[in-house]
Every structure is written in structure tokens, then in C-alpha cells.
Design a protein around this motif. Structure first.
Motif: not given
Length: 94
Positions: A36-44
Motif C-alpha cells: 500500500a505505501d509503495w502504491f501511494a497509500g492505495a487501498t488494496i
């Protein structure tokens, strides 16, 4: 430009590529929450069919392209990119 390409109604009315928007990005394969952090704080969210959906608010099109580079770098198959809201404060993530 592809004339068949259409943005969802939530983004068409006042879409500005230089403003924040919420995107839903569907990938083939499972991606754990630790990304999630690596993907701009995305919800996964993992789907039963083996796909992963990233939902995130991004500041502009440059941020979207940066996130898509990360998908490419992981070797994941990109299935769809949808703008679900051009008003990040008024939309809710899954």
C-alpha cells in the motif's frame, strides 16, 4: 486520439488532468496489503477471481503515470484504470 475512449460520468463533467482524482486500478494477480505505501497509500483489495484492485487518490496525471510505472516494474498485468471521482473529498474508497 481514440474517439471510442470515454471517461466515466464522475470524471467527464469537470475533469482536469492537473487536479486530484480517485482512481481504481485493476490488476491480474494478487498483491498483498504490504504494498500500500509503495502504491501511494492505495487501498488494496483482493478479488475472488484472483485480481487485485488498487483504489487511490492521486494528485494529477503525472502521479497516475508514476503509479502505473510501478505496476509495470512489478510485472503485473494491467486490466483497467478507471477514474471513479474527480472530486477526491466527495468520494469514498471501497
Amino acid at each position: 486520439m481514440n474517439e471510442d475512449l470515454q471517461l466515466p460520468d464522475a470524471c467527464v463533467d469537470e475533469f482536469n488532468p492537473n487536479q486530484p482524482a480517485i482512481y481504481e486500478i485493476r490488476l491480474r494477480g494478487l498483491l498483498g496489503d504490504q504494498w500500500a505505501d509503495w502504491f501511494a497509500g492505495a487501498t488494496i483489495a483482493q478479488r475472488d477471481n484472483g485480481d487485485t484492485v488498487l483504489t487511490c487518490s492521486l494528485s494529477d496525471q503525472a502521479a497516475l503515470h508514476g503509479l502505473l510505472k510501478k505496476v509495470r516494474d512489478l510485472g503485473m498485468v494491467l486490466l483497467a484504470v478507471n477514474c471513479i471521482s474527480s472530486q477526491p473529498d466527495s468520494a469514498s474508497a471501497e
